[in-house]
Design a protein around this motif. Structure first.
Motif, PDB file in Angstrom:
ATOM      1  N   LEU A  69       0.829  -1.202   0.000  1.00  0.00           N
ATOM      2  CA  LEU A  69       0.000   0.000   0.000  1.00  0.00           C
ATOM      3  C   LEU A  69       0.866   1.255   0.000  1.00  0.00           C
ATOM      4  O   LEU A  69       0.357   2.370  -0.029  1.00  0.00           O
ATOM      5  N   ARG A  79      -8.376   2.688  -5.357  1.00  0.00           N
ATOM      6  CA  ARG A  79      -9.402   3.735  -5.393  1.00  0.00           C
ATOM      7  C   ARG A  79     -10.390   3.469  -6.511  1.00  0.00           C
ATOM      8  O   ARG A  79     -11.604   3.614  -6.346  1.00  0.00           O
ATOM      9  N   ARG A 223      12.140   5.329  -3.382  1.00  0.00           N
ATOM     10  CA  ARG A 223      12.811   6.570  -3.731  1.00  0.00           C
ATOM     11  C   ARG A 223      14.262   6.525  -3.266  1.00  0.00           C
ATOM     12  O   ARG A 223      15.180   6.893  -3.993  1.00  0.00           O
ATOM     13  N   GLU A 256      16.270  13.499  -6.752  1.00  0.00           N
ATOM     14  CA  GLU A 256      16.978  13.785  -5.499  1.00  0.00           C
ATOM     15  C   GLU A 256      18.488  13.689  -5.692  1.00  0.00           C
ATOM     16  O   GLU A 256      19.250  14.530  -5.223  1.00  0.00           O
ATOM     17  N   PHE A 282       3.105  18.028  -9.850  1.00  0.00           N
ATOM     18  CA  PHE A 282       3.688  19.021  -8.945  1.00  0.00           C
ATOM     19  C   PHE A 282       5.178  19.185  -9.225  1.00  0.00           C
ATOM     20  O   PHE A 282       5.703  20.276  -9.258  1.00  0.00           O
TER      21      PHE A 282
ATOM     22  N   LEU B  69      -9.917   8.340  -0.353  1.00  0.00           N
ATOM     23  CA  LEU B  69      -8.661   7.615  -0.533  1.00  0.00           C
ATOM     24  C   LEU B  69      -7.642   8.459  -1.286  1.00  0.00           C
ATOM     25  O   LEU B  69      -6.517   8.028  -1.512  1.00  0.00           O
ATOM     26  N   THR B  70      -8.064   9.645  -1.684  1.00  0.00           N
ATOM     27  CA  THR B  70      -7.129  10.538  -2.380  1.00  0.00           C
ATOM     28  C   THR B  70      -6.144  11.185  -1.415  1.00  0.00           C
ATOM     29  O   THR B  70      -5.117  11.682  -1.829  1.00  0.00           O
ATOM     30  N   VAL B  75      -4.634   7.202   3.522  1.00  0.00           N
ATOM     31  CA  VAL B  75      -4.060   5.955   3.021  1.00  0.00           C
ATOM     32  C   VAL B  75      -3.028   5.414   4.006  1.00  0.00           C
ATOM     33  O   VAL B  75      -2.994   4.223   4.307  1.00  0.00           O
ATOM     34  N   ARG B  79      -2.994   1.875   5.893  1.00  0.00           N
ATOM     35  CA  ARG B  79      -1.843   0.966   5.887  1.00  0.00           C
ATOM     36  C   ARG B  79      -1.558   0.457   7.291  1.00  0.00           C
ATOM     37  O   ARG B  79      -1.283  -0.722   7.497  1.00  0.00           O
ATOM     38  N   ARG B 223      -4.572  20.337  -3.569  1.00  0.00           N
ATOM     39  CA  ARG B 223      -3.407  21.123  -3.950  1.00  0.00           C
ATOM     40  C   ARG B 223      -3.836  22.303  -4.803  1.00  0.00           C
ATOM     41  O   ARG B 223      -3.399  23.426  -4.601  1.00  0.00           O
ATOM     42  N   GLU B 224      -4.705  22.007  -5.747  1.00  0.00           N
ATOM     43  CA  GLU B 224      -5.130  23.041  -6.691  1.00  0.00           C
ATOM     44  C   GLU B 224      -5.815  24.196  -5.958  1.00  0.00           C
ATOM     45  O   GLU B 224      -5.489  25.369  -6.173  1.00  0.00           O
ATOM     46  N   LEU B 252       1.812  21.942  -0.494  1.00  0.00           N
ATOM     47  CA  LEU B 252       2.344  21.774  -1.843  1.00  0.00           C
ATOM     48  C   LEU B 252       1.694  22.788  -2.785  1.00  0.00           C
ATOM     49  O   LEU B 252       2.354  23.357  -3.656  1.00  0.00           O
ATOM     50  N   LEU B 255       3.356  26.033  -2.303  1.00  0.00           N
ATOM     51  CA  LEU B 255       4.662  26.050  -2.968  1.00  0.00           C
ATOM     52  C   LEU B 255       4.501  26.276  -4.464  1.00  0.00           C
ATOM     53  O   LEU B 255       5.272  27.010  -5.085  1.00  0.00           O
ATOM     54  N   GLU B 256       3.473  25.679  -5.023  1.00  0.00           N
ATOM     55  CA  GLU B 256       3.204  25.884  -6.449  1.00  0.00           C
ATOM     56  C   GLU B 256       2.916  27.350  -6.744  1.00  0.00           C
ATOM     57  O   GLU B 256       3.415  27.918  -7.715  1.00  0.00           O
ATOM     58  N   ARG B 259       6.036  29.289  -6.568  1.00  0.00           N
ATOM     59  CA  ARG B 259       6.870  29.033  -7.744  1.00  0.00           C
ATOM     60  C   ARG B 259       6.332  29.817  -8.939  1.00  0.00           C
ATOM     61  O   ARG B 259       7.087  30.392  -9.706  1.00  0.00           O
ATOM     62  N   GLU B 278       4.642  11.228   2.897  1.00  0.00           N
ATOM     63  CA  GLU B 278       5.860  10.683   2.301  1.00  0.00           C
ATOM     64  C   GLU B 278       6.620  11.718   1.478  1.00  0.00           C
ATOM     65  O   GLU B 278       7.831  11.835   1.559  1.00  0.00           O
ATOM     66  N   ILE B 279       5.884  12.440   0.671  1.00  0.00           N
ATOM     67  CA  ILE B 279       6.530  13.333  -0.273  1.00  0.00           C
ATOM     68  C   ILE B 279       7.147  14.559   0.397  1.00  0.00           C
ATOM     69  O   ILE B 279       7.984  15.250  -0.195  1.00  0.00           O
ATOM     70  N   SER B 281       9.354  14.936   2.640  1.00  0.00           N
ATOM     71  CA  SER B 281      10.813  14.929   2.756  1.00  0.00           C
ATOM     72  C   SER B 281      11.462  15.187   1.399  1.00  0.00           C
ATOM     73  O   SER B 281      12.498  15.839   1.304  1.00  0.00           O
ATOM     74  N   PHE B 282      10.842  14.705   0.359  1.00  0.00           N
ATOM     75  CA  PHE B 282      11.376  14.951  -0.983  1.00  0.00           C
ATOM     76  C   PHE B 282      11.386  16.445  -1.297  1.00  0.00           C
ATOM     77  O   PHE B 282      12.334  16.986  -1.847  1.00  0.00           O
ATOM     78  N   VAL B 283      10.288  17.057  -0.923  1.00  0.00           N
ATOM     79  CA  VAL B 283      10.128  18.475  -1.230  1.00  0.00           C
ATOM     80  C   VAL B 283      10.927  19.344  -0.264  1.00  0.00           C
ATOM     81  O   VAL B 283      11.174  20.505  -0.526  1.00  0.00           O
TER      82      VAL B 283
END
Lengths: 344, 344
Positions: A69, A79, A223, A256, A282, B69-70, B75, B79, B223-224, B252, B255-256, B259, B278-279, B281-283
């Motif tokens: 998941l 979904r 990742r 990254e 994004f 679930l979006t 999610v 899990r 986000r939008e 996010l 941030l958009e 930007r 999750e994301i 940390s990437f960002v």
DNA sequence: GCGTAGGTTGGAACCGCTTCCATTTGGAAG
DNA sequence: CTTCCAAATGGAAGCGGTTCCAACCTACGC
């Protein structure tokens, strides 16, 4: 707890009649039907799913089995399944498998006719053994994101997808293109990464570009692992000018790694992912889009059709079309990079 | 299909004995037990879940109900639930609710004793009506990410979280701090966004900073929508120097928007999210971390305990601690921005 | 007025398991 | 060799539906 007998008594009819009303069977006069409906409402009666399941021999449940998941693509598919099942009378039973035992347990579990009436297997093609069992028991199964001979499958042309990504890069002028995919997983027979790589190789061959085996790497689907792998790729004396990854998740890892090395994207490195998960837009990630949600929804609809008697029980294979979505992570390679490729 | 009778016959015992072996009840001699086990194995017998459910009056199923679930946070919680239930004998039945009717249907569905033995409600506190129904029927329920009087809840201190984020920004020297949250949703009584805003206001008040009502905005949780909202905030004559959002997803979007306006982050705009999906940390998103997976897992464990007789049936409230994770989207405000705040 | 076909209706039988009670069995004690 | 108790065992009853068959209406045609 009120039972069908209570309703019958209250409505002054027999249990058979109540059952007929419940199931909308014909053969009940309007007057009686109304009386029964009133009794049901008055008592707040709801039939017991377990008794129903036992008596009818079907559970009104659909089992969904998926790995990890953690993967956005899997979640998106689920979904779709949820949505596709929503209007139906079926409950959805979810199980994830992350180990072979779980897998075994789960597939075997499907083989009880009254646990689930049908199953959707996401990314987990059954082994021949399991397939045989499933067939014997006769549980209808739909496979998503994998191909299994003899079972309806909703899938994409991964080889083509690999080609599309690679051709996009080739058209931009890249020749040192790396592929970063999943390490073969002994536990599950995932093939999509391999297929995408095959498409990548085919595209290179078609373009007359020699594939450098050193530029094909694979590791755990994450990742972090991808970042590590990409790092090694980029630290080579002759690094690639573009990297095509087997998934968007891995593409993020590549980005990254590029960021950690202050590499400009797409100036010094182009990146193409696969899936078009939510975050891709994004990030501005160029990727091969597959309609993940759609596959789940269609799988649910297909299974529902099978359960209703319409719909194929075997072998139908539905190919969902792919689209290349060019965004900001791909561009022409710098001359420096092009220079690296010796013209022989 | 082989039944318990087939097994009994083959083993040369009565069905009662087979049942006892199946359930590990004592009162079966070792010799007999072995004989029965052999018969079970030979026949490949697996008891019918439906018959079991009917006979025992429990379904061996746990219902998980969640919205959208979006949302990555949802999610991730699921899990956790899946993991927490994995070792147990319980199946997991998943339903999402996106409309009030679905919600109604689902909650009512819980009230059939033999559909599910217990329920986990994610982010969806039952209404008083629903609560009453649930209590009457006696289905054990655990609520995650919401507080419901009289039900065990796994939750976080959203007010504190709002404070933490805001204090972080205040410490960095920001005073024009905006809050971007969810619009009140008539369909569901989500409160976390409001609570986080309350924490934000409290922190401002404690710091002696006047809250500018114009800097508090809300909209759909996406986000939008967040990008749109943030855009308007940033296009003001006196824009904020920092924005705290009710979720990472919305961060996010911010941030958009930044930007799109070529604003440097954190140079010209600091951003703090919430959740640590999750994301994040990437960002490099600074955010208030809540252990999402953990909440799901603990909810499952708690429910299992309740079903076993241990564990509280009412009101226990488990508060999961929060952590501020400073990353790259927050920093000191530029002088320009600071100047904007008149010193009175 | 009566036979009959077709529409309604009631309820026994059954789905496969658990559970409880009556019965049998195996020994230990006397 | 009894006696007696505990352990082991068999199977009927029951869980709450569905389904099928027999019985009962009803109205229609002759």
């Amino acid at each position: 707890m009120t039972t069908i007998r209570d309703v019958a008594e209250r409505a002054g009819v027999g249990i058979g009649t109540v059952s007929r009303v419940l199931n909308g069977s014909q053969g009940v006069s309007n007057r009686t039907r109304e009386r029964v409906e009133r009794a049901i409402a008055a008592l707040g009666y709801r039939p017991s799913p377990a008794a129903r399941a036992l008596s009818r021999g079907r559970a009104s449940t659909i089992a969904v089995t998926a790995p990890f998941l953690t993967r956005p693509s899997v979640v998106e598919r689920i979904r779709g399944v949820v949505a596709g099942l929503d209007a139906s009378e079926y409950d959805l039973s979810l199980a994830t498998v992350e180990t072979p035992e779980q897998r075994q347990r789960r597939i075997v579990g499907l083989c009880q006719r009254d646990r689930a009436d049908g199953a959707i297997l996401i990314s987990i093609p059954p082994t021949p053994d399991e397939l045989e069992t499933l067939r014997t028991v006769g549980v209808p199964v739909v496979v998503v994101d994998a191909v299994t001979e003899g079972l309806p499958c909703i899938t994409i042309d991964n080889i083509l997808g690999g080609r599309m990504a690679t051709e996009h890069l080739l058209e931009l002028g890249h020749t040192r293109i790396a592929f970063l995919g999943d390490a073969p997983d002994a536990r599950f027979a995932f093939t999509s990464s391999d297929d995408r790589r095959a498409g990548y190789l085919a595209a290179l061959a078609d373009a007359g570009v020699d594939a450098d085996p050193d530029l094909v790497v694979s590791g755990e689907h994450s990742r972090e692992a991808a970042a590590e792998l990409a790092g090694r790729l980029l630290d080579r004396p002759a690094p690639p000018t573009a990297i095509f990854t087997a998934s968007d998740t891995q593409a993020l890892g590549v980005l990254e790694a590029a960021r950690a090395r202050d590499l400009e994207v797409p100036g010094q490195l182009s990146v193409v992912g696969f899936d078009d998960i939510e975050i891709a837009s994004f990030v501005g990630l160029t990727t091969v889009r597959q309609p993940l949600y759609e596959t789940g929804r269609r799988a649910a609809e297909l299974l529902l059709a099978v359960l209703e008697g319409t719909g194929p029980r075997t072998g139908a294979r539905i190919d969902i079309p792919l689209t290349l979505v060019p965004r900001l992570t791909t561009g022409r390679p710098r001359t420096r990079a092009t220079r690296r490729r010796p013209a022989h």
